[in-house]
Motif scaffolding. Sequence first.
Motif, PDB file in Angstrom:
ATOM      1  N   THR A  22      22.400  23.284  14.026  1.00  0.00           N
ATOM      2  CA  THR A  22      21.429  22.331  14.576  1.00  0.00           C
ATOM      3  C   THR A  22      20.991  21.355  13.488  1.00  0.00           C
ATOM      4  N   TYR A  23      20.754  21.867  12.286  1.00  0.00           N
ATOM      5  CA  TYR A  23      20.367  20.998  11.182  1.00  0.00           C
ATOM      6  C   TYR A  23      21.437  19.950  10.899  1.00  0.00           C
ATOM      7  N   LEU A  24      22.699  20.340  10.995  1.00  0.00           N
ATOM      8  CA  LEU A  24      23.774  19.370  10.747  1.00  0.00           C
ATOM      9  C   LEU A  24      23.756  18.259  11.786  1.00  0.00           C
ATOM     10  N   ASP A  25      23.530  18.617  13.045  1.00  0.00           N
ATOM     11  CA  ASP A  25      23.438  17.599  14.098  1.00  0.00           C
ATOM     12  C   ASP A  25      22.295  16.639  13.810  1.00  0.00           C
ATOM     13  N   LYS A  26      21.153  17.201  13.437  1.00  0.00           N
ATOM     14  CA  LYS A  26      19.983  16.360  13.168  1.00  0.00           C
ATOM     15  C   LYS A  26      20.168  15.531  11.903  1.00  0.00           C
ATOM     16  N   ALA A  27      20.794  16.102  10.887  1.00  0.00           N
ATOM     17  CA  ALA A  27      21.044  15.350   9.648  1.00  0.00           C
ATOM     18  C   ALA A  27      21.982  14.183   9.914  1.00  0.00           C
ATOM     19  N   ILE A  86      29.361  16.529   6.112  1.00  0.00           N
ATOM     20  CA  ILE A  86      28.781  17.246   7.243  1.00  0.00           C
ATOM     21  C   ILE A  86      29.885  17.881   8.073  1.00  0.00           C
ATOM     22  N   ALA A  87      30.990  17.187   8.262  1.00  0.00           N
ATOM     23  CA  ALA A  87      32.119  17.757   9.016  1.00  0.00           C
ATOM     24  C   ALA A  87      32.655  19.007   8.320  1.00  0.00           C
ATOM     25  N   GLY A 155      13.423  13.722   4.792  1.00  0.00           N
ATOM     26  CA  GLY A 155      12.883  12.982   5.927  1.00  0.00           C
ATOM     27  C   GLY A 155      13.535  13.302   7.264  1.00  0.00           C
ATOM     28  N   ALA A 156      14.533  14.162   7.263  1.00  0.00           N
ATOM     29  CA  ALA A 156      15.209  14.499   8.534  1.00  0.00           C
ATOM     30  C   ALA A 156      14.237  15.257   9.441  1.00  0.00           C
ATOM     31  N   PRO A 157      14.312  15.001  10.732  1.00  0.00           N
ATOM     32  CA  PRO A 157      13.358  15.583  11.674  1.00  0.00           C
ATOM     33  C   PRO A 157      13.717  17.013  12.100  1.00  0.00           C
TER      34      PRO A 157
END
Length: 167
Positions: A22-27, A86-87, A155-157
């Motif tokens: 989930t963090y990767l998607d948001k990042a 990220i990939a 700053g990532a949500p």
Amino acid sequence: MSISMYRLTVPMFQRGIASLKTYLDKAEAYAEEKKIDPAILVNARLAPDMLPLSGQYQRASDSAKFALARLTATDAPKFEDNETTIADLRERMAKTEAYLASFSAEALDGSDLREITVPGRNGSVVPGIEYVALFALPNFYFHVTTAHAILRNQGAPVGKRDFLGNF
């Protein structure tokens, strides 16, 4: 009532890996929205002497796979720790998930009493249940939490619900 070693390990690791995904998607979405190079996030760290985000993912993956390997007296797959995007981190999480999914409850039967040598602890040997409760899970969640903190610091949500995941 006792808890099985399987329930204490595999689902816990799977849940943490899901949070990391989930963090990767948001990042990735954050980098796109803010027009920043995602490599900045992958290489971000909280302090100069700490591992970057990529290192937190690598160590969380290693913590999960090596814990199960030690508990079952099997060999964990070797990953090269060469993720730079990220990939790449997504692929690492997918490989870790596949490894975790390969364990049955029966594979961990009796591992609560198996003697485990705790890595980096001067040869300390403890029963499997103590290894999981006092080292493996805290170590795994340290790296999941640190990944969360690095992304928040950038700053990532990401928030508490992302960390806790779905029930």
